[in-house]
Design an enzyme around this catalytic site. Structure first.
Site, PDB file in Angstrom:
ATOM      1  N   LYS A  84       0.867  -1.183   0.000  1.00 53.25           N
ATOM      2  CA  LYS A  84       0.000   0.000   0.000  1.00 53.25           C
ATOM      3  C   LYS A  84       0.902   1.232   0.000  1.00 53.25           C
ATOM      4  CE  LYS A  84      -4.342   0.960   2.342  1.00 53.25           C
ATOM      5  NZ  LYS A  84      -5.003   0.816   3.635  1.00 53.25           N
TER       6      LYS A  84
HETATM    7  C1  E4P Z   1      -8.421   1.472   3.480  1.00 49.94           C
HETATM    8  O1  E4P Z   1      -7.551   0.959   2.863  1.00 49.94           O
HETATM    9  C2  E4P Z   1      -8.218   2.545   4.457  1.00 49.94           C
HETATM   10  O2  E4P Z   1      -7.173   2.193   5.283  1.00 49.94           O
HETATM   11  C3  E4P Z   1      -9.450   2.783   5.287  1.00 49.94           C
HETATM   12  O3  E4P Z   1     -10.612   2.424   4.587  1.00 49.94           O
HETATM   13  C4  E4P Z   1      -9.517   4.149   5.891  1.00 49.94           C
HETATM   14  O4  E4P Z   1     -10.741   4.281   6.565  1.00 49.94           O
HETATM   15  P1  E4P Z   1     -11.036   5.434   7.619  1.00 49.94           P
HETATM   16  O5  E4P Z   1     -11.236   6.710   6.880  1.00 49.94           O
HETATM   17  O6  E4P Z   1     -12.274   4.994   8.311  1.00 49.94           O
HETATM   18  O7  E4P Z   1      -9.847   5.503   8.525  1.00 49.94           O
END
Ligand code: E4P
Length: 223
Positions: A84
């Site tokens: 990521k």
């Molecule tokens: C996904 O890959 C992200 O890490 C995640 O959906 C972020 O979500 P949040 O905005 O609830 O922290």
């Protein structure tokens, strides 16, 4: 529509898998922090539990060399690792190299259609537009999903639109209507998808009525 779980909690991954609703896992540093456990230990447990499903693990370096080093290290932990990488200039440069090494990349922290376009042009496997965080600041997050899906279709990009920062069940319905490829959701949202008050009320009534049915073929001693 693929369902990814946005979590670092092993029990949640096991339960989603047992339901048959697990297509992958995404994590981030905030989710890792919530476990209170060493990241490598947690990540390797997630990889083992979810295998062979894809697991996105995030780099925390911000320069190209650092991102490459961390992405390669993460990928050495399992062939189901997706690195990521944040949507930054350095991130796209790192992606350009990781692509040649066949390390799949999920471009994270995407908040505009142009960023989604760049991620696709750079050859990301997934792009993660954060819709909940856009909603939080008064923008319509789902519009970004519509734009990304349309743009990718117009130009034949193979990058999958992974709807991230999901907050509630209607986000899933809307993402499905638009035709997004993947939704990554907290375990709480996955559980909410099962729920409808009429299901609960209907089941309660059926069970109450069943008590009035003479003879019970499922009991060892029929009444
Ligand atoms: C996904 O890959 C992200 O890490 C995640 O959906 C972020 O979500 P949040 O905005 O609830 O922290």
């Amino acid at each position: 529509m693929k369902f990814f779980l946005d979590t670092a909690m092993i029990d949640e991954i096991k339960q989603a898998k047992a339901w048959g609703f697990l297509d992958g896992v995404t994590t981030n540093p905030s989710l890792a922090a919530k476990t209170g456990r060493p990241f490598k230990t947690v990540a390797q447990e997630i990889l083992k539990t979810a295998a062979p499903l894809p697991v996105s693990l995030e780099v925390v370096a911000t320069d190209v060399e650092g991102m490459l080093e961390q992405a390669r290290e993460l990928y050495s932990w399992g062939k189901n690792v997706v690195a990521k990488i944040p949507m930054t200039e350095a991130g796209m440069q790192a992606l350009n190299i990781l692509k040649k090494e066949e390390i799949p990349v999920n471009v994270t922290l995407v908040f505009s259609a142009n960023q989604a376009l760049l991620a696709a042009k750079a050859g990301a496997t997934y792009v993660s537009p954060f819709i909940g965080r856009l909603d939080d600041v008064g923008e319509e997050g789902m519009r970004l999903i519509e734009d990304a899906v349309r743009i990718y279709k117009n130009y034949g990009f193979s990058t999958q639109v992974l709807v991230a920062s999901i907050r509630h069940p209607m986000h899933i319905v809307e993402a499905c209507r638009i035709g997004a490829d993947v939704a990554t959701m907290p375990f709480s949202v996955l559980r909410q998808l099962f729920k409808h008050p009429l299901t609960d009320a209907g089941l309660k009534k059926f069970l109450a009525d069943w008590e009035k049915v003479p003879g019970n073929p499922f009991e060892k001693v029929p009444r």
